[in-house]
Scaffold this active site. Sequence first.
Site, mmCIF file in Angstrom:
data_model
loop_
_atom_site.group_PDB
_atom_site.id
_atom_site.type_symbol
_atom_site.label_atom_id
_atom_site.label_comp_id
_atom_site.label_asym_id
_atom_site.label_seq_id
_atom_site.Cartn_x
_atom_site.Cartn_y
_atom_site.Cartn_z
ATOM 1 N N HIS A 7 0.817 -1.219 0.000
ATOM 2 C CA HIS A 7 0.000 0.000 0.000
ATOM 3 C C HIS A 7 0.843 1.258 0.000
ATOM 4 O O HIS A 7 2.019 1.229 0.336
ATOM 5 C CB HIS A 7 -0.983 0.018 1.184
ATOM 6 C CG HIS A 7 -0.339 0.081 2.546
ATOM 7 N ND1 HIS A 7 -0.100 -1.035 3.322
ATOM 8 C CD2 HIS A 7 0.084 1.140 3.281
ATOM 9 C CE1 HIS A 7 0.449 -0.672 4.471
ATOM 10 N NE2 HIS A 7 0.581 0.650 4.460
ATOM 11 N N GLU A 43 -7.908 4.653 10.033
ATOM 12 C CA GLU A 43 -7.493 4.418 8.648
ATOM 13 C C GLU A 43 -8.550 3.698 7.819
ATOM 14 O O GLU A 43 -9.455 3.053 8.357
ATOM 15 C CB GLU A 43 -6.217 3.587 8.632
ATOM 16 C CG GLU A 43 -6.412 2.257 9.355
ATOM 17 C CD GLU A 43 -5.286 1.273 9.084
ATOM 18 O OE1 GLU A 43 -4.259 1.413 9.729
ATOM 19 O OE2 GLU A 43 -5.458 0.390 8.247
ATOM 20 N N GLN A 59 -3.948 3.439 1.353
ATOM 21 C CA GLN A 59 -4.300 3.500 2.777
ATOM 22 C C GLN A 59 -4.419 4.975 3.168
ATOM 23 O O GLN A 59 -3.444 5.723 3.077
ATOM 24 C CB GLN A 59 -3.203 2.838 3.614
ATOM 25 C CG GLN A 59 -3.470 2.825 5.108
ATOM 26 C CD GLN A 59 -2.266 2.280 5.872
ATOM 27 O OE1 GLN A 59 -1.173 2.830 5.787
ATOM 28 N NE2 GLN A 59 -2.456 1.209 6.608
ATOM 29 N N HIS A 83 3.966 7.149 3.627
ATOM 30 C CA HIS A 83 4.893 6.016 3.540
ATOM 31 C C HIS A 83 4.527 5.095 2.385
ATOM 32 O O HIS A 83 3.412 5.149 1.856
ATOM 33 C CB HIS A 83 4.925 5.232 4.860
ATOM 34 C CG HIS A 83 3.643 4.554 5.217
ATOM 35 N ND1 HIS A 83 2.676 5.117 6.019
ATOM 36 C CD2 HIS A 83 3.141 3.334 4.874
ATOM 37 C CE1 HIS A 83 1.668 4.284 6.161
ATOM 38 N NE2 HIS A 83 1.923 3.181 5.470
ATOM 39 N N GLU A 133 7.638 0.744 4.940
ATOM 40 C CA GLU A 133 7.000 -0.244 5.812
ATOM 41 C C GLU A 133 7.107 -1.614 5.157
ATOM 42 O O GLU A 133 6.964 -1.740 3.934
ATOM 43 C CB GLU A 133 5.523 0.146 6.010
ATOM 44 C CG GLU A 133 4.740 -0.777 6.925
ATOM 45 C CD GLU A 133 3.264 -0.364 7.024
ATOM 46 O OE1 GLU A 133 2.923 0.789 6.707
ATOM 47 O OE2 GLU A 133 2.456 -1.229 7.402
HETATM 48 C C1 MC0 Z 1 9.445 12.032 9.386
HETATM 49 N N1 MC0 Z 1 10.374 12.193 8.425
HETATM 50 C C2 MC0 Z 1 9.919 11.629 7.298
HETATM 51 C C3 MC0 Z 1 8.632 11.126 7.614
HETATM 52 N N2 MC0 Z 1 8.379 11.386 8.930
HETATM 53 N N3 MC0 Z 1 10.460 11.512 6.094
HETATM 54 C C4 MC0 Z 1 9.713 10.878 5.137
HETATM 55 N N4 MC0 Z 1 8.472 10.393 5.374
HETATM 56 C C5 MC0 Z 1 7.910 10.494 6.594
HETATM 57 N N5 MC0 Z 1 6.696 10.004 6.815
HETATM 58 C C6 MC0 Z 1 11.660 12.837 8.534
HETATM 59 C C7 MC0 Z 1 11.523 14.206 9.180
HETATM 60 O O1 MC0 Z 1 11.241 15.187 8.199
HETATM 61 C C8 MC0 Z 1 12.867 14.393 9.822
HETATM 62 O O2 MC0 Z 1 13.795 14.852 8.862
HETATM 63 C C9 MC0 Z 1 13.278 12.989 10.237
HETATM 64 O O3 MC0 Z 1 12.491 12.096 9.423
HETATM 65 C C10 MC0 Z 1 12.954 12.686 11.691
HETATM 66 O O4 MC0 Z 1 11.614 13.045 11.886
HETATM 67 P P1 MC0 Z 1 11.108 13.797 13.173
HETATM 68 O O5 MC0 Z 1 9.955 14.649 12.803
HETATM 69 O O6 MC0 Z 1 12.231 14.482 13.860
HETATM 70 O O7 MC0 Z 1 10.773 12.605 14.117
HETATM 71 P P2 MC0 Z 1 9.433 11.952 14.432
HETATM 72 O O8 MC0 Z 1 9.361 11.914 15.917
HETATM 73 O O9 MC0 Z 1 8.306 12.565 13.692
HETATM 74 O O10 MC0 Z 1 9.638 10.481 13.899
HETATM 75 C C11 MC0 Z 1 9.655 10.164 12.518
HETATM 76 C C12 MC0 Z 1 9.559 8.641 12.397
HETATM 77 C C13 MC0 Z 1 8.234 8.222 13.082
HETATM 78 C C14 MC0 Z 1 9.573 8.285 10.907
HETATM 79 C C15 MC0 Z 1 10.755 8.007 13.096
HETATM 80 O O11 MC0 Z 1 7.133 8.876 12.453
HETATM 81 C C16 MC0 Z 1 7.972 6.736 13.063
HETATM 82 O O12 MC0 Z 1 8.513 5.989 13.884
HETATM 83 N N6 MC0 Z 1 7.131 6.252 12.122
HETATM 84 C C17 MC0 Z 1 6.768 4.826 12.041
HETATM 85 C C18 MC0 Z 1 5.391 4.574 12.545
HETATM 86 C C19 MC0 Z 1 4.328 5.317 11.771
HETATM 87 O O13 MC0 Z 1 4.607 6.179 10.948
HETATM 88 N N7 MC0 Z 1 3.054 4.982 12.064
HETATM 89 C C20 MC0 Z 1 1.885 5.606 11.399
HETATM 90 C C21 MC0 Z 1 1.381 4.786 10.278
HETATM 91 P P3 MC0 Z 1 14.638 16.193 9.097
HETATM 92 O O14 MC0 Z 1 15.456 16.346 7.837
HETATM 93 O O15 MC0 Z 1 13.624 17.275 9.312
HETATM 94 O O16 MC0 Z 1 15.464 15.881 10.308
HETATM 95 S S1 MC0 Z 1 0.692 3.294 10.885
HETATM 96 C C22 MC0 Z 1 0.345 2.327 9.600
HETATM 97 O O17 MC0 Z 1 0.546 2.720 8.507
HETATM 98 C C23 MC0 Z 1 -0.250 0.946 9.944
HETATM 99 C C24 MC0 Z 1 -1.552 1.110 10.626
HETATM 100 C C25 MC0 Z 1 -0.342 0.014 8.751
HETATM 101 O O18 MC0 Z 1 0.140 0.320 7.664
HETATM 102 O O19 MC0 Z 1 -0.926 -1.083 8.908
#
Ligand code: MC0
Length: 144
Positions: A7, A43, A59, A83, A133
């Site tokens: 997705h 979602e 998604q 993502h 993912e």
């Molecule tokens: C953050 N960054 C991204 C991003 N989110 N880059 C690309 N795509 C994204 N979605 C970048 C930021 O711009 C930043 O870059 C750096 O990564 C660190 O981000 P941050 O803002 O300082 O840190 P956080 O606290 O926002 O963490 C980002 C992180 C977090 C990706 C580690 O969102 C995470 O652990 N995500 C995994 C879980 C998730 O997203 N769950 C929701 C979907 P710069 O250059 O500014 O430092 S759940 C889902 O989808 C399930 C239900 C499913 O599919 O079944």
Amino acid sequence: MFLRIDHIGIACHDLEKQIELFSRTFELTVVVREVNEEQGVKEAMLHIADGEGGGSYIQLLEPLSEDSPVGKFLAKRGEGVHHVAFGVPDVADAMAKIGEKGVRLLDERPRHGSMDSLIAFLHPKDVGGMLTELVQSAKPSQNG
Ligand code: MC0
């Protein structure tokens, strides 16, 4: 390693509004709506096609709070692609193989994802800026 694109996750402020837009524009059907408290999202999965090991979907993701991953993403970047998720045969195996290559795993173990899948995320900074993912589907396909 990858079977297919499982997705594309799209962050939005208003899930119902975005479902209406995607259903009408692309003639897609919602097959599942879920709340995932652990991931902080509400979602909907819109079915596109069936592929090896499962289906492929759009998604749509609305955050449950501002300090969730999708809430923070929306505040920083606005609505759009959050993502890309790839289907894998075995998520733990894929995590081990990818982790060995030096890519940071955001999950220490597989977590619960949409439609009873097992999922794990890779750090976007280690994958060319794309939050990635890995998805191990529970069923070969679910198209409603
Ligand atoms: C953050 N960054 C991204 C991003 N989110 N880059 C690309 N795509 C994204 N979605 C970048 C930021 O711009 C930043 O870059 C750096 O990564 C660190 O981000 P941050 O803002 O300082 O840190 P956080 O606290 O926002 O963490 C980002 C992180 C977090 C990706 C580690 O969102 C995470 O652990 N995500 C995994 C879980 C998730 O997203 N769950 C929701 C979907 P710069 O250059 O500014 O430092 S759940 C889902 O989808 C399930 C239900 C499913 O599919 O079944």
